[in-house]
Design a protein around this motif. Structure first.
Motif, short mmCIF file in Angstrom:
data_model
loop_
_atom_site.label_atom_id
_atom_site.label_comp_id
_atom_site.label_asym_id
_atom_site.label_seq_id
_atom_site.Cartn_x
_atom_site.Cartn_y
_atom_site.Cartn_z
N UNK A 350 -0.58 -4.50 -2.71
CA UNK A 350 0.11 -3.43 -2.00
C UNK A 350 -0.79 -2.94 -0.88
N UNK A 351 -0.25 -2.94 0.35
CA UNK A 351 -1.02 -2.47 1.51
C UNK A 351 -0.24 -1.39 2.24
N UNK A 352 -0.95 -0.32 2.59
CA UNK A 352 -0.33 0.71 3.42
C UNK A 352 -0.58 0.35 4.88
N UNK A 353 0.48 0.41 5.70
CA UNK A 353 0.40 -0.02 7.09
C UNK A 353 0.53 1.16 8.04
N UNK A 354 -0.09 1.02 9.21
CA UNK A 354 0.12 1.98 10.29
C UNK A 354 1.51 1.72 10.88
N UNK A 355 2.40 2.72 10.92
CA UNK A 355 3.76 2.46 11.39
C UNK A 355 3.86 2.14 12.88
N UNK A 356 2.83 2.45 13.65
CA UNK A 356 2.85 2.14 15.09
C UNK A 356 2.32 0.75 15.37
N UNK A 357 1.12 0.45 14.86
CA UNK A 357 0.45 -0.81 15.19
C UNK A 357 0.62 -1.89 14.13
N UNK A 358 1.04 -1.52 12.93
CA UNK A 358 1.17 -2.43 11.79
C UNK A 358 -0.18 -2.83 11.19
N UNK A 359 -1.26 -2.20 11.62
CA UNK A 359 -2.58 -2.48 11.05
C UNK A 359 -2.63 -2.04 9.58
N UNK A 380 6.74 7.75 -3.78
CA UNK A 380 5.61 8.67 -3.87
C UNK A 380 4.27 7.93 -4.07
N UNK A 381 4.09 6.83 -3.35
CA UNK A 381 2.85 6.09 -3.45
C UNK A 381 2.71 5.26 -4.70
N UNK A 382 3.79 5.11 -5.46
CA UNK A 382 3.76 4.30 -6.67
C UNK A 382 4.64 3.07 -6.48
N UNK A 383 4.14 1.94 -6.93
CA UNK A 383 4.90 0.70 -6.91
C UNK A 383 5.65 0.56 -8.23
N UNK A 384 6.96 0.28 -8.13
CA UNK A 384 7.78 0.02 -9.31
C UNK A 384 8.39 -1.37 -9.19
N UNK A 385 8.44 -2.09 -10.31
CA UNK A 385 9.01 -3.43 -10.30
C UNK A 385 10.23 -3.49 -11.23
N UNK A 386 11.20 -4.36 -10.88
CA UNK A 386 12.40 -4.57 -11.67
C UNK A 386 12.26 -5.89 -12.42
N UNK A 387 12.58 -5.88 -13.71
CA UNK A 387 12.31 -7.03 -14.55
C UNK A 387 13.20 -8.23 -14.22
N UNK A 398 7.35 -1.98 -14.65
CA UNK A 398 5.94 -1.70 -14.32
C UNK A 398 5.86 -0.58 -13.30
N UNK A 399 4.78 0.19 -13.37
CA UNK A 399 4.46 1.17 -12.33
C UNK A 399 2.97 1.03 -12.01
N UNK A 400 2.66 1.10 -10.71
CA UNK A 400 1.26 1.06 -10.27
C UNK A 400 1.07 2.23 -9.31
N UNK A 401 0.11 3.11 -9.63
CA UNK A 401 -0.15 4.31 -8.84
C UNK A 401 -1.31 4.05 -7.88
N UNK A 402 -1.02 4.08 -6.58
CA UNK A 402 -2.09 3.81 -5.59
C UNK A 402 -3.07 4.98 -5.52
N UNK A 404 -4.46 6.39 -8.08
CA UNK A 404 -5.49 6.19 -9.11
C UNK A 404 -5.94 4.74 -9.21
N UNK A 405 -5.17 3.81 -8.63
CA UNK A 405 -5.48 2.40 -8.77
C UNK A 405 -5.18 1.87 -10.15
N UNK A 406 -4.36 2.58 -10.93
CA UNK A 406 -4.04 2.19 -12.30
C UNK A 406 -2.55 1.87 -12.42
N UNK A 407 -2.26 0.96 -13.34
CA UNK A 407 -0.87 0.60 -13.60
C UNK A 407 -0.59 0.53 -15.09
N UNK A 408 0.69 0.53 -15.45
CA UNK A 408 1.06 0.44 -16.86
C UNK A 408 2.51 -0.05 -16.95
N UNK A 409 2.89 -0.44 -18.15
CA UNK A 409 4.27 -0.85 -18.38
C UNK A 409 5.17 0.35 -18.61
N UNK A 410 6.44 0.16 -18.38
CA UNK A 410 7.43 1.21 -18.62
C UNK A 410 8.77 0.53 -18.90
#
Length: 456
Positions: A350-359, A380-387, A398-402, A404-410
């Motif tokens: 997961x990468x956060x990008x600059x919306x102007x330059x895409x860096x 809200x800065x969390x990655x969620x995946x669909x099974x 799954x959820x991954x919180x950017x 804290x850098x931690x993830x877990x199942x849900x």
């Protein structure tokens, strides 16, 4: 009449020989058949001196033969090779006419029967409409009957007042507080972890094979441009040179299929990973790791950047395939890219990008294998995946919180109502997930709660 015609023809045939010496005799032969005998005097010969027949007689004989054939045909003889007047021809025509009249009568009867059926159906429709109107008004009467307005003996027959209270209470529908705040026109921007995903709501179904899967979105933070947050955008992504971007004035025009504009993108689109943010369309260029920002107001490319080390064109897709190697997403915290690299060995990055330059501003590597999940989105800065993308009842697993850098199942329930969900994106202004499920463009309401301690 036929005899007159025959005599006229004989007169014409013999007139070239002699108008004065020709005669016609009618008599029966020895079998009783009627015969016509023509007699013609030769003006140049007093007697027949020999047995030979002269050229004039040959002409007469040939003309008589022709005359006999004509007479036979006119009289309806079988030797003419056809049906004569008053014979089988008239009978056939009469039978055909009679059959046509019978068919006409049958069709007329069928028409009258169908008219009666239509009238009956119309009466049935009117009855159903009246019944529907009665049912529509019935709840008000039921509420009224629950208290005042009932005769005393009917009220006494009810169990007790507490039962009346329970009956009325059962009809109350709970409304989430977030919905009430939104309806009041306030900007509800509180963040939290995903608690539930609502039932899918259908907005439109694609009408051609190119709509099997695609992208449809609304801009959560539109800029000062001709397009606002009501504008709906759509891309059908089936094809080898996908460039058309459809714009609809609002959701109503989108549902009707009436675009107000069609833009042609300068570079072809790869798969269903595009997103909208602050007046720009962000998408992956076909067969490359190149990210593009297309300014919707100026209808031109505003930025271009290769996403470092990102897999593309089938190297690290979601489980449903479709060259979904790079998935762009937007949430309350900005623009994101969801992908994998050879270094990550297929795990989601997961990468956060600059919306102007895409860096790339910052990146996180998760332990979620990208090809084992069907789709993903950011909230809200969390990655969620669909099974699963095909199971009618699946989960957000799954959820991954950017933060804290931690993830877990849900296991938050999620429905693939049309069983081929190829796109899921979050719109934080609408608090909805937008999805493309097997030709169907749908949304899901989401509910967020307080962040769990394990993800803080």
């Amino acid at each position: 009449m036929w005899l007159q015609v025959a005599l006229g023809l004989s007169y014409l045939v013999l007139s070239s020989q002699s108008q004065d010496r020709a005669s016609l005799r009618r008599s029966n032969d020895h079998t009783g058949r009627c015969q016509y005998t023509f007699t013609v005097d030769n003006p140049s010969e007093a007697s027949c001196s020999g047995t030979s027949v002269g050229p004039d007689m040959e002409v007469v004989k040939s003309r008589l033969t022709l005359l006999e054939a004509l007479v036979s045909r006119l009289l309806g003889g079988k030797g003419a090779g056809g049906e004569g007047p008053g014979g089988g021809g008239d009978k056939t025509i009469q039978e055909a006419y009679s059959q046509a009249m019978r068919d006409k009568s049958q069709l007329q009867g069928d028409k009258e029967q169908l008219n009666r059926q239509v009238q009956g159906l119309q009466r049935r429709v009117d009855e159903l409409s009246a019944a529907a109107e009665t049912l529509r008004q019935r709840p008000c009467h039921q509420h009224q009957a629950a208290g005042a307005g009932l005769p005393l003996h009917e009220l006494n027959q009810r169990p007790d007042r507490n039962s009346l209270y329970q009956e009325m209470k059962a009809e109350v529908t709970e409304v989430p507080a977030s919905r009430l705040i939104q309806d009041a026109g306030q900007n509800h921007t509180g963040c939290g972890e995903l608690v539930s995903v609502g039932e899918p709501v259908l907005h439109r179904k694609a009408d051609s094979i190119t709509g099997k899967y695609g992208v449809w979105l609304q801009d959560p933070e539109p800029m000062a441009s001709p397009y606002g947050n009501k504008t709906v955008w759509r891309i059908d992504t089936v094809g080898t040179d996908v460039r058309q971007l459809f714009a609809y004035e609002d959701m109503e025009q989108f549902a009707k299929g009436f675009p107000m504009k069609v833009m042609v993108l300068p570079e072809p689109v790869e798969s269903t990973g595009a997103t909208l943010y602050r007046g720009s369309l962000y998408y992956q260029r076909r067969r490359s790791r190149t990210l593009l920002r297309y300014d919707l107001a100026y209808e031109s490319l505003a930025a271009r950047l290769d996403l470092p080390h990102a897999g593309f064109h089938g190297q690290h897709p979601y489980s449903w395939g479709g060259y979904t190697d790079i998935d762009l997403a937007v949430d309350e915290q900005g623009l994101w890219a969801i992908y994998s690299t050879s270094k990550a060995k297929g795990a989601i990055v997961v990468s956060q990008l600059d919306p102007e330059s895409l860096e790339v501003k910052r990146s996180w590597e998760t332990n979620i294998r990208k090809n084992t999940v069907a789709n993903s989105f950011m909230i809200c800065g969390r990655l969620y995946t669909v099974a699963s993308y095909t199971a009618p009842d699946t989960t957000v697993n799954h959820v991954f919180n950017t933060a804290t850098g931690q993830g877990r199942g849900m296991a938050v329930p999620f429905k693939n109502h049309y069983r081929y969900n190829s796109m899921v994106d979050y719109n934080h202004a609408q608090r909805k997930l937008y999805a493309w499920d097997n030709f169907h463009m749908i949304t899901y309401d989401v509910s967020l709660g307080r962040p769990s301690r394990s993800s803080q």
